[in-house]
Design a protein around this motif. Sequence first.
Motif, PDB file in Angstrom:
ATOM      1  N   HIS A 108     -16.870  -8.776  -9.275  1.00  0.00           N
ATOM      2  CA  HIS A 108     -17.564  -7.982  -8.266  1.00  0.00           C
ATOM      3  C   HIS A 108     -18.681  -7.172  -8.933  1.00  0.00           C
ATOM      4  N   ASP A 301     -11.117  -3.765  -7.225  1.00  0.00           N
ATOM      5  CA  ASP A 301     -11.592  -4.222  -5.915  1.00  0.00           C
ATOM      6  C   ASP A 301     -10.468  -4.207  -4.882  1.00  0.00           C
ATOM      7  N   GLU A 302      -9.270  -4.582  -5.297  1.00  0.00           N
ATOM      8  CA  GLU A 302      -8.135  -4.644  -4.370  1.00  0.00           C
ATOM      9  C   GLU A 302      -7.862  -3.279  -3.741  1.00  0.00           C
ATOM     10  N   ARG A 305     -10.326  -2.563  -0.937  1.00  0.00           N
ATOM     11  CA  ARG A 305     -10.330  -3.501   0.185  1.00  0.00           C
ATOM     12  C   ARG A 305      -9.333  -3.144   1.288  1.00  0.00           C
ATOM     13  N   GLN A 306      -8.497  -2.188   1.028  1.00  0.00           N
ATOM     14  CA  GLN A 306      -7.540  -1.816   2.061  1.00  0.00           C
ATOM     15  C   GLN A 306      -8.281  -1.255   3.279  1.00  0.00           C
TER      16      GLN A 306
END
Length: 465
Positions: A108, A301-302, A305-306
């Motif tokens: 990313h 990134d995870e 992303r929520q």
Amino acid sequence: MTKTTDEYRASASAHLWRHFAHPDASAINVMVRGEGCYLINSDGDRFLDGVSNMFCANLGYDYGAEFAEAASEQLTALGYQAIWGSASPVAIELAERISSHAPAGLSHVFFTPSGGESVEAAWKFARQYHGLRGEKRWKALSRRLAYHGTTMGALALMGLDDYRATFEPLVPGGVRFRNTYRGDRPADESEEDFTAFLLADLEERILQEDPATIAMLIVEPLQNHGGCLVPPAGYAAGVRELCDKYGILLVLDEVITGFGRIGAWFASERFGFEPDMITIAKGLSSANAPIGAVLIHDRIDEEFRQPGRVVNHGNTFGGHPVSCAIALRNIDIMERIDLPGRVAAKESELRATLEALMDLPTVVGVSGAGFFLAIELRSAALDGQRYSDSKLAEIYSHANIGARLAARGVLCRVMIEGGRPLMYIGLPLVADTSEFEVLAAALRGVFTDLAHTYGWFRADGPPAI
């Protein structure tokens, strides 16, 4: 109408504030053209660019027509588009291309206008990341003598006191720890023991600051200031282990070392670092357009992303379409000529050319990797007495070094750091044997002159270091 050199200088003195310079510009070089690895001034004088301008003109100066074509095509199609609520195709494509060369997991890309702003962004992302996880972490650890940019946030991470002092108090949370210079360590210390010492010192610093307050740790894989410091074996893995142990994000500053300078797309891979983020700029466009970025790992990134979460940072010119188009063309050219592979193939020759200068009493040693090297110069008289800081400043003044090298057609610079005079060598990555020879001949001439001037040649034997 083209001005004369004197007219340019007078205008610059009246109107132009240059960076890290006195406002008087009555003697400056006015550079008007580039060819290969050379710069040409307004008087027609040619200079081998020994430091790639600011360690950023990785492709030298022969690809201007290709970059102009890329810029023209993009300007004709779309001169500007912010990447806030939307994006341009060229920014999307560039992010994908960068990711294709990045270390595993760094998929990313957040665009910025410069390297310092990339460092600022990484610190903000680290703080927000921990905040999203319910932790209040704000500090950032960086190494002594490290340079990470000159904006107020980046200055807080700066390890060079002279750059910081004018602007204190700085943004709170910047904490320094030891770099990988080993000249002050026992001569018989093994590399394994040196690595263990560095990691123990780092862990002690983390504990002193309270690990629960530390958001990130930032290092250059090969540290610029201090003498192009290469990490010892096991250091990269040990830093990663400590970051994991205490929940700290690891950021690699590759503003200089990214895009081929160390003989790989990213120096973090060459030296075994496994970062959570990488900051880049200079080589991303080979300085043909202002652009930087932060490469971000999937695990960060995870968290963002929520549902309901946003990246809480942005700026007007990050991901500017024209800069992105030029950076894409830069990557095209680098791939076409295999620039990282070329550096890897030529670095031994360049290093050997510089190490041959160690027969002179002016030269102490050569350090670094790829096309990013430092020559340590003499800091003591023939009797071994170390020179004072003021004496070193006299010996390695611009008049003694920069001006004499320029008279021989070469541009380089010396910095005195921690009482050690260091000349940095960062040729454009397209440099070859002929450029190495021009550089070495000029250095040999200047270093010989210095040795004669300050009495460093021994009368009763070989040169003393």
